[in-house]
Design a protein around this motif. Structure first.
Motif, mmCIF file in Angstrom:
data_model
loop_
_atom_site.group_PDB
_atom_site.id
_atom_site.type_symbol
_atom_site.label_atom_id
_atom_site.label_comp_id
_atom_site.label_asym_id
_atom_site.label_seq_id
_atom_site.Cartn_x
_atom_site.Cartn_y
_atom_site.Cartn_z
ATOM 1 N N VAL A 105 0.686 -1.172 -0.025
ATOM 2 C CA VAL A 105 -0.133 -0.130 0.024
ATOM 3 C C VAL A 105 0.778 1.369 -0.025
ATOM 4 O O VAL A 105 0.774 2.323 -0.793
ATOM 5 C CB VAL A 105 -0.875 0.005 1.080
ATOM 6 N N ALA A 106 1.979 1.340 1.075
ATOM 7 C CA ALA A 106 2.716 2.437 0.964
ATOM 8 C C ALA A 106 3.293 2.801 -0.461
ATOM 9 O O ALA A 106 3.508 3.873 -0.850
ATOM 10 C CB ALA A 106 3.692 2.242 2.205
ATOM 11 N N LEU A 107 3.961 1.644 -0.936
ATOM 12 C CA LEU A 107 4.734 1.771 -2.233
ATOM 13 C C LEU A 107 3.779 2.379 -3.315
ATOM 14 O O LEU A 107 4.331 3.224 -4.152
ATOM 15 C CB LEU A 107 5.254 0.534 -2.734
ATOM 16 N N GLU A 108 2.651 2.124 -3.343
ATOM 17 C CA GLU A 108 1.536 2.309 -4.450
ATOM 18 C C GLU A 108 1.160 3.832 -3.997
ATOM 19 O O GLU A 108 1.032 4.697 -4.987
ATOM 20 C CB GLU A 108 0.446 1.383 -4.310
ATOM 21 N N ARG A 109 0.873 4.064 -2.915
ATOM 22 C CA ARG A 109 0.137 5.240 -2.588
ATOM 23 C C ARG A 109 0.998 6.468 -2.039
ATOM 24 O O ARG A 109 0.709 7.726 -2.405
ATOM 25 C CB ARG A 109 -0.983 5.253 -1.632
ATOM 26 N N PHE A 110 1.979 6.150 -1.256
ATOM 27 C CA PHE A 110 3.110 7.004 -0.676
ATOM 28 C C PHE A 110 4.557 7.150 -1.229
ATOM 29 O O PHE A 110 5.159 7.598 -0.597
ATOM 30 C CB PHE A 110 2.950 6.937 0.720
ATOM 31 N N ASN A 111 4.566 6.751 -2.489
ATOM 32 C CA ASN A 111 5.828 6.993 -2.999
ATOM 33 C C ASN A 111 6.231 8.253 -3.236
ATOM 34 O O ASN A 111 5.518 9.198 -3.556
ATOM 35 C CB ASN A 111 5.867 5.786 -4.291
ATOM 36 N N ILE A 112 7.601 8.524 -3.228
ATOM 37 C CA ILE A 112 7.982 9.851 -3.379
ATOM 38 C C ILE A 112 7.875 10.718 -4.823
ATOM 39 O O ILE A 112 7.677 11.779 -5.094
ATOM 40 C CB ILE A 112 9.470 9.945 -2.765
ATOM 41 N N GLU A 113 7.903 9.523 -5.973
ATOM 42 C CA GLU A 113 7.766 10.056 -7.156
ATOM 43 C C GLU A 113 6.595 10.621 -7.256
ATOM 44 O O GLU A 113 6.355 11.728 -8.119
ATOM 45 C CB GLU A 113 8.188 8.914 -8.072
ATOM 46 N N ARG A 114 5.468 9.946 -6.988
ATOM 47 C CA ARG A 114 4.073 10.652 -7.040
ATOM 48 C C ARG A 114 3.623 11.870 -6.296
ATOM 49 O O ARG A 114 3.194 12.811 -6.751
ATOM 50 C CB ARG A 114 2.955 9.443 -6.653
ATOM 51 N N PHE A 115 4.357 11.820 -5.106
ATOM 52 C CA PHE A 115 4.296 13.048 -4.447
ATOM 53 C C PHE A 115 5.252 14.316 -4.960
ATOM 54 O O PHE A 115 4.533 15.763 -5.204
ATOM 55 C CB PHE A 115 5.103 12.890 -2.766
ATOM 56 N N VAL A 116 6.295 14.081 -5.615
ATOM 57 C CA VAL A 116 7.067 15.148 -6.147
ATOM 58 C C VAL A 116 6.143 15.829 -7.503
ATOM 59 O O VAL A 116 6.056 17.058 -7.754
ATOM 60 C CB VAL A 116 8.298 14.645 -6.682
ATOM 61 N N ASP A 117 5.556 14.791 -8.242
ATOM 62 C CA ASP A 117 4.873 15.016 -9.412
ATOM 63 C C ASP A 117 3.642 15.855 -8.913
ATOM 64 O O ASP A 117 3.270 16.712 -9.825
ATOM 65 C CB ASP A 117 4.555 13.690 -10.296
ATOM 66 N N ASP A 118 3.017 15.554 -7.880
ATOM 67 C CA ASP A 118 1.904 16.241 -7.499
ATOM 68 C C ASP A 118 2.109 17.601 -7.172
ATOM 69 O O ASP A 118 1.475 18.550 -7.486
ATOM 70 C CB ASP A 118 0.934 15.340 -6.321
ATOM 71 N N TRP A 119 3.326 17.905 -6.420
ATOM 72 C CA TRP A 119 3.587 19.112 -6.109
ATOM 73 C C TRP A 119 4.238 19.952 -7.309
ATOM 74 O O TRP A 119 3.714 21.266 -7.410
ATOM 75 C CB TRP A 119 4.873 19.086 -5.087
ATOM 76 N N LEU A 120 4.644 19.223 -8.080
ATOM 77 C CA LEU A 120 5.136 20.000 -9.529
ATOM 78 C C LEU A 120 3.948 20.881 -10.217
ATOM 79 O O LEU A 120 4.148 21.872 -10.556
ATOM 80 C CB LEU A 120 5.974 19.169 -10.439
ATOM 81 N N HIS A 121 2.844 19.675 -10.138
ATOM 82 C CA HIS A 121 1.735 20.366 -10.922
ATOM 83 C C HIS A 121 0.966 21.475 -10.141
ATOM 84 O O HIS A 121 0.511 22.345 -10.695
ATOM 85 C CB HIS A 121 0.575 19.268 -11.169
ATOM 86 N N VAL A 122 0.940 21.214 -8.736
ATOM 87 C CA VAL A 122 0.203 22.369 -7.792
ATOM 88 C C VAL A 122 1.148 23.571 -8.065
ATOM 89 O O VAL A 122 0.417 24.676 -7.994
ATOM 90 C CB VAL A 122 0.150 21.844 -6.578
ATOM 91 N N LEU A 123 2.524 23.754 -7.846
ATOM 92 C CA LEU A 123 3.206 24.664 -8.019
ATOM 93 C C LEU A 123 3.196 25.525 -9.472
ATOM 94 O O LEU A 123 3.123 26.844 -9.435
ATOM 95 C CB LEU A 123 4.895 24.602 -7.738
ATOM 96 N N ALA A 124 3.146 24.433 -10.573
ATOM 97 C CA ALA A 124 2.889 25.164 -11.823
ATOM 98 C C ALA A 124 1.524 25.806 -12.153
ATOM 99 O O ALA A 124 1.497 27.172 -12.399
ATOM 100 C CB ALA A 124 2.823 24.122 -12.716
ATOM 101 N N GLU A 125 0.511 25.257 -11.395
ATOM 102 C CA GLU A 125 -0.913 26.001 -11.363
ATOM 103 C C GLU A 125 -0.803 27.132 -10.641
ATOM 104 O O GLU A 125 -1.208 28.071 -10.940
ATOM 105 C CB GLU A 125 -1.806 24.842 -10.823
ATOM 106 N N ALA A 126 -0.207 27.292 -9.459
ATOM 107 C CA ALA A 126 -0.253 28.298 -8.582
ATOM 108 C C ALA A 126 0.391 29.516 -9.104
ATOM 109 O O ALA A 126 0.083 30.726 -8.968
ATOM 110 C CB ALA A 126 0.206 28.056 -7.227
ATOM 111 N N THR A 127 1.566 29.109 -9.902
ATOM 112 C CA THR A 127 2.555 30.389 -10.371
ATOM 113 C C THR A 127 2.278 30.500 -11.808
ATOM 114 O O THR A 127 2.616 31.462 -12.506
ATOM 115 C CB THR A 127 4.001 29.895 -10.325
#
Length: 317
Positions: A294-316
């Protein structure tokens, strides 16, 4: 949609582990420091292996430094400190408020302190976003992402459970101080975290050493009634510990009974589950393997980084 060049993001050091994981995003994070290294202004504090993209900025230089985005992580910084620390021009930059916790005043009727259509409000769990009254502020959810040393895996040879809770005595019932005490009277349990010695615990374990420390225990105990999903619980899952905890908040979407651990709203049934895992190490290992999947699928750092890249791009944008 992503920013094509690294952003210059100003934020405060509020939660060290989260900031470290956030710094895996390939942008530059400026964090203020004062002479006293006071809360929020402690800079690259602790034992975490900070990267070069986390830059300490003396408090007196903040207003003269160019940024692309302001990232708030606490109410006091949003309501007070920004007016002392940032220039008027900086306060007009794109803004994100990262909410780490559940509402504290009332579980369903607490209005979030940010009430601004021009600010992006990011919650760390869907449950938190559900419970806050977000008003007219646009919201997003970014699930946690964690990193554990690749060589650390579940051993489980110690027939005891482990809980990681900071300041459990001060935070009391909300963090399950009474639940932990009740369970510890019936099951072998250890407690680590800031000021855990006040509750008969073992003290704080440095962040880089925590996964290896946890790996020896039979299971991870999560006695918390009402807070966000703890990073330590996810890190324990990532190395393969089964989780036993209260069926509250976001944890109910993470742990499935008989697959990755045991959840219940009756603490006594949790005691029974813990006794079972102590007596059945093979079953604990099986559930721990499920928790790791579960942790590898839901909480992996690659997905986390990708989500933040998208949010930061949206915000800026």
């Amino acid at each position: 949609m992503r920013s094509s060049a690294p952003l210059r993001i100003f934020t405060w050091h509020v939660h060290g582990n989260y900031l470290y994981y956030l710094s895996q995003v390939p942008h530059t994070f400026y964090i203020p420091v004062d002479a006293a290294r006071s809360p929020g202004y402690a800079g690259r504090a602790g034992a975490l292996p900070w990267g070069d993209n986390v830059v300490e900025l003396p408090l007196e230089q903040v207003a003269a430094t160019e940024f692309d985005c302001i990232l708030f992580q606490s109410r006091s910084h949003y309501e007070d400190d920004q007016y002392r620390v940032l220039s008027a021009a900086q306060r007009r930059l794109p803004r994100i408020y990262l909410e780490h916790d559940t509402p504290q005043v009332h579980p369903t009727n607490t209005r979030h302190p940010v009430d601004d259509p021009a600010t992006l409000l990011v919650h760390v769990t869907p449950f938190n976003a559900l419970m806050w009254d977000n008003g007219r502020t646009p919201t997003r959810v970014i699930d946690h992402g964690v990193i554990v040393p690749p060589h650390v895996r579940y051993e489980g040879g110690l027939p005891r459970g482990i809980a990681v809770v900071n300041h459990i005595a001060r935070r009391g019932r909300r963090l399950g101080a009474d639940v932990f005490a009740m369970a510890r009277a019936q099951v072998p349990l250890d407690l680590v975290g800031m000021a855990s010695e006040c509750s008969g615990g073992l003290g704080e374990i440095p962040n880089p050493e925590l996964p290896q420390f946890l790996s020896h225990y039979r299971f991870y105990f999560h006695p918390v009634r009402w807070t966000s999903l703890g990073l330590a619980a996810i890190e324990a899952m990532m190395i393969g510990l089964p989780v036993v905890g209260l069926a509250t908040t976001e944890l109910v979407t993470v742990i499935r009974n008989g697959e990755s651990g045991f959840l219940d709203t009756d603490p006594q049934r949790l005691v029974e589950a813990m006794r079972h895992l102590i007596e059945a190490p093979d079953e604990a290992a099986r559930l721990g393997a499920g928790a790791r999947r579960v942790a590898l699928e839901r909480f992996n750092i690659e997905r986390f980084v990708d989500d933040w890249l998208h949010v930061l791009a949206e915000a800026t944008a």
